[in-house]
Design a protein around this motif. Sequence first.
Motif, PDB file in Angstrom:
ATOM      1  N   ALA A   1       4.299  -3.912  11.124  1.00 32.75           N
ATOM      2  CA  ALA A   1       4.715  -4.752  12.242  1.00 32.75           C
ATOM      3  C   ALA A   1       6.239  -4.760  12.427  1.00 32.75           C
ATOM      4  O   ALA A   1       6.733  -5.276  13.431  1.00 32.75           O
ATOM      5  N   PHE A   2       6.980  -4.193  11.490  1.00 32.24           N
ATOM      6  CA  PHE A   2       8.433  -4.190  11.603  1.00 32.24           C
ATOM      7  C   PHE A   2       8.871  -3.271  12.744  1.00 32.24           C
ATOM      8  O   PHE A   2       8.201  -2.290  13.072  1.00 32.24           O
ATOM      9  N   ILE A   3      10.011  -3.593  13.325  1.00 37.94           N
ATOM     10  CA  ILE A   3      10.531  -2.856  14.479  1.00 37.94           C
ATOM     11  C   ILE A   3      11.763  -2.060  14.065  1.00 37.94           C
ATOM     12  O   ILE A   3      12.694  -2.606  13.468  1.00 37.94           O
ATOM     13  N   GLY A   4      11.782  -0.774  14.388  1.00 39.13           N
ATOM     14  CA  GLY A   4      12.947   0.067  14.166  1.00 39.13           C
ATOM     15  C   GLY A   4      13.585   0.420  15.498  1.00 39.13           C
ATOM     16  O   GLY A   4      12.882   0.776  16.446  1.00 39.13           O
ATOM     17  N   LEU A   5      14.905   0.323  15.587  1.00 41.35           N
ATOM     18  CA  LEU A   5      15.604   0.574  16.849  1.00 41.35           C
ATOM     19  C   LEU A   5      16.759   1.547  16.655  1.00 41.35           C
ATOM     20  O   LEU A   5      17.457   1.518  15.638  1.00 41.35           O
TER      21      LEU A   5
ATOM     22  N   GLY B   1       4.652 -16.273   9.419  1.00 44.13           N
ATOM     23  CA  GLY B   1       5.476 -15.072   9.474  1.00 44.13           C
ATOM     24  C   GLY B   1       5.145 -14.152  10.631  1.00 44.13           C
ATOM     25  O   GLY B   1       5.970 -13.320  11.028  1.00 44.13           O
ATOM     26  N   ARG B   2       3.943 -14.296  11.180  1.00 40.45           N
ATOM     27  CA  ARG B   2       3.562 -13.493  12.344  1.00 40.45           C
ATOM     28  C   ARG B   2       4.350 -13.884  13.591  1.00 40.45           C
ATOM     29  O   ARG B   2       4.402 -13.130  14.564  1.00 40.45           O
ATOM     30  N   GLY B   3       4.941 -15.065  13.563  1.00 49.00           N
ATOM     31  CA  GLY B   3       5.703 -15.539  14.718  1.00 49.00           C
ATOM     32  C   GLY B   3       7.174 -15.189  14.665  1.00 49.00           C
ATOM     33  O   GLY B   3       7.992 -15.836  15.333  1.00 49.00           O
ATOM     34  N   VAL B   4       7.522 -14.168  13.903  1.00 43.50           N
ATOM     35  CA  VAL B   4       8.918 -13.755  13.728  1.00 43.50           C
ATOM     36  C   VAL B   4       9.045 -12.257  13.973  1.00 43.50           C
ATOM     37  O   VAL B   4       8.159 -11.483  13.599  1.00 43.50           O
ATOM     38  N   ASN B   5      10.132 -11.832  14.614  1.00 43.29           N
ATOM     39  CA  ASN B   5      10.447 -10.408  14.746  1.00 43.29           C
ATOM     40  C   ASN B   5      11.275  -9.970  13.536  1.00 43.29           C
ATOM     41  O   ASN B   5      12.219 -10.662  13.145  1.00 43.29           O
ATOM     42  N   TYR B   6      10.941  -8.805  12.974  1.00 43.21           N
ATOM     43  CA  TYR B   6      11.695  -8.234  11.858  1.00 43.21           C
ATOM     44  C   TYR B   6      12.222  -6.884  12.332  1.00 43.21           C
ATOM     45  O   TYR B   6      11.444  -5.958  12.583  1.00 43.21           O
ATOM     46  N   VAL B   7      13.541  -6.787  12.449  1.00 41.33           N
ATOM     47  CA  VAL B   7      14.137  -5.656  13.165  1.00 41.33           C
ATOM     48  C   VAL B   7      15.137  -4.900  12.292  1.00 41.33           C
ATOM     49  O   VAL B   7      16.026  -5.500  11.681  1.00 41.33           O
TER      50      VAL B   7
ATOM     51  N   THR C   1      15.892   9.565  14.008  1.00 40.98           N
ATOM     52  CA  THR C   1      15.140   9.696  15.257  1.00 40.98           C
ATOM     53  C   THR C   1      14.027   8.644  15.275  1.00 40.98           C
ATOM     54  O   THR C   1      13.699   8.056  14.241  1.00 40.98           O
ATOM     55  N   PRO C   2      13.418   8.391  16.422  1.00 43.94           N
ATOM     56  CA  PRO C   2      12.301   7.441  16.458  1.00 43.94           C
ATOM     57  C   PRO C   2      11.200   7.781  15.461  1.00 43.94           C
ATOM     58  O   PRO C   2      10.634   6.883  14.825  1.00 43.94           O
ATOM     59  N   ASP C   3      10.908   9.070  15.294  1.00 40.37           N
ATOM     60  CA  ASP C   3       9.855   9.455  14.359  1.00 40.37           C
ATOM     61  C   ASP C   3      10.234   9.121  12.915  1.00 40.37           C
ATOM     62  O   ASP C   3       9.394   8.642  12.137  1.00 40.37           O
ATOM     63  N   VAL C   4      11.499   9.343  12.556  1.00 43.18           N
ATOM     64  CA  VAL C   4      11.973   8.996  11.217  1.00 43.18           C
ATOM     65  C   VAL C   4      11.919   7.486  11.019  1.00 43.18           C
ATOM     66  O   VAL C   4      11.484   6.989   9.976  1.00 43.18           O
ATOM     67  N   LEU C   5      12.345   6.731  12.029  1.00 45.12           N
ATOM     68  CA  LEU C   5      12.307   5.273  11.954  1.00 45.12           C
ATOM     69  C   LEU C   5      10.884   4.751  11.811  1.00 45.12           C
ATOM     70  O   LEU C   5      10.638   3.793  11.073  1.00 45.12           O
ATOM     71  N   ARG C   6       9.966   5.378  12.511  1.00 41.92           N
ATOM     72  CA  ARG C   6       8.562   4.927  12.469  1.00 41.92           C
ATOM     73  C   ARG C   6       8.020   5.003  11.046  1.00 41.92           C
ATOM     74  O   ARG C   6       7.377   4.062  10.557  1.00 41.92           O
ATOM     75  N   ARG C   7       8.270   6.111  10.388  1.00 38.77           N
ATOM     76  CA  ARG C   7       7.783   6.254   9.018  1.00 38.77           C
ATOM     77  C   ARG C   7       8.496   5.286   8.076  1.00 38.77           C
ATOM     78  O   ARG C   7       7.876   4.725   7.162  1.00 38.77           O
TER      79      ARG C   7
ATOM     80  N   VAL D   1      13.363  -0.625  24.535  1.00 43.17           N
ATOM     81  CA  VAL D   1      13.204  -2.042  24.208  1.00 43.17           C
ATOM     82  C   VAL D   1      14.555  -2.720  24.375  1.00 43.17           C
ATOM     83  O   VAL D   1      15.575  -2.221  23.889  1.00 43.17           O
ATOM     84  N   SER D   2      14.565  -3.846  25.078  1.00 46.01           N
ATOM     85  CA  SER D   2      15.801  -4.617  25.211  1.00 46.01           C
ATOM     86  C   SER D   2      15.748  -5.796  24.245  1.00 46.01           C
ATOM     87  O   SER D   2      14.665  -6.241  23.849  1.00 46.01           O
ATOM     88  N   LEU D   3      16.903  -6.293  23.876  1.00 48.01           N
ATOM     89  CA  LEU D   3      16.918  -7.450  22.977  1.00 48.01           C
ATOM     90  C   LEU D   3      16.257  -8.656  23.627  1.00 48.01           C
ATOM     91  O   LEU D   3      15.703  -9.512  22.938  1.00 48.01           O
ATOM     92  N   ALA D   4      16.296  -8.718  24.948  1.00 43.58           N
ATOM     93  CA  ALA D   4      15.638  -9.821  25.652  1.00 43.58           C
ATOM     94  C   ALA D   4      14.132  -9.799  25.425  1.00 43.58           C
ATOM     95  O   ALA D   4      13.470 -10.844  25.460  1.00 43.58           O
ATOM     96  N   ASP D   5      13.578  -8.600  25.171  1.00 48.18           N
ATOM     97  CA  ASP D   5      12.145  -8.485  24.905  1.00 48.18           C
ATOM     98  C   ASP D   5      11.743  -9.196  23.615  1.00 48.18           C
ATOM     99  O   ASP D   5      10.574  -9.511  23.409  1.00 48.18           O
ATOM    100  N   LEU D   6      12.723  -9.433  22.734  1.00 49.83           N
ATOM    101  CA  LEU D   6      12.446 -10.070  21.450  1.00 49.83           C
ATOM    102  C   LEU D   6      12.472 -11.596  21.540  1.00 49.83           C
ATOM    103  O   LEU D   6      12.087 -12.272  20.579  1.00 49.83           O
ATOM    104  N   ARG D   7      12.949 -12.102  22.664  1.00 54.97           N
ATOM    105  CA  ARG D   7      13.048 -13.554  22.786  1.00 54.97           C
ATOM    106  C   ARG D   7      11.661 -14.191  22.859  1.00 54.97           C
ATOM    107  O   ARG D   7      10.686 -13.556  23.193  1.00 54.97           O
ATOM    108  N   GLY D   8      11.628 -15.458  22.512  1.00 55.64           N
ATOM    109  CA  GLY D   8      10.359 -16.166  22.413  1.00 55.64           C
ATOM    110  C   GLY D   8       9.954 -16.359  20.960  1.00 55.64           C
ATOM    111  O   GLY D   8       9.088 -17.177  20.656  1.00 55.64           O
ATOM    112  N   LYS D   9      10.586 -15.593  20.064  1.00 57.60           N
ATOM    113  CA  LYS D   9      10.376 -15.724  18.626  1.00 57.60           C
ATOM    114  C   LYS D   9      11.726 -15.661  17.919  1.00 57.60           C
ATOM    115  O   LYS D   9      12.649 -15.000  18.400  1.00 57.60           O
TER     116      LYS D   9
END
Length: 212
Positions: free
Chosen positions: A136-140, A106-112, A122-128, A65-73
């Motif tokens: 809906a929150f995003i872990g990076l 609030g659905r129109g906002v990214n929470y990162v 790891t991604p799996d740890v972040l997912r949990r 995921v790039s930070l540009a992918d988060l644009r628009g919100k």
Amino acid sequence: MKKSQGEGFKVFLAILASLVLVAISGLLLSSALRSSSGAVLGGVTNGQYRVISDYTLVNQNNQRVSLADLRGKPTLLVFGYTFCPDVCPLSMYDLRRVKQALGEAGRGVNYVFVTVDPERDTPDVLRRYVAAFDPAFIGLTSDETTLRKMIYEFDGMFEKQPPRPDNPKSYVVAHTSFTYLLDADGRLRMTYAFGTPIDTIARDVQGLLKDS
């Protein structure tokens, strides 16, 4: 060895104290800001709004995921790590409360959540972890070099502290505890000190949503 641990803890406290001083100084020096719609913004900003570089990271689903992918919100972003015993879970809970305060908007906002501990998060740890606050929150995550470059653009830092001699995974990570608000164009608009009232952040986000 005990002396080394004591010195590490002193360094940790010194870093946290300096971050608190930076936050207080910013709050004292900042002036009231407005969005283009005229809404008063309650966060802290330093100079002109700036676009954060387009870093590519890996999300909790092991997707690039790039930070540009988060644009628009608008995006609310925090740095932390899942083994953090205090500040990080409270910051994540605050993001959840902001989303709740915004209601349907609030659905129109990214929470990162961006980890500063790629070794353990790891991604799996972040997912949990992020799902425990809101699915809906995003872990990076990314490699340490990329993460250091990225947090530097937010005027932040992180530093791994020495672990206990009996457990190399027992380290803590001193890190900037601010919450950042980016607009839909990827520009850093506001920086909030830890503990900023939820209604202050929600009001600022609403101002940006009106501009979107």
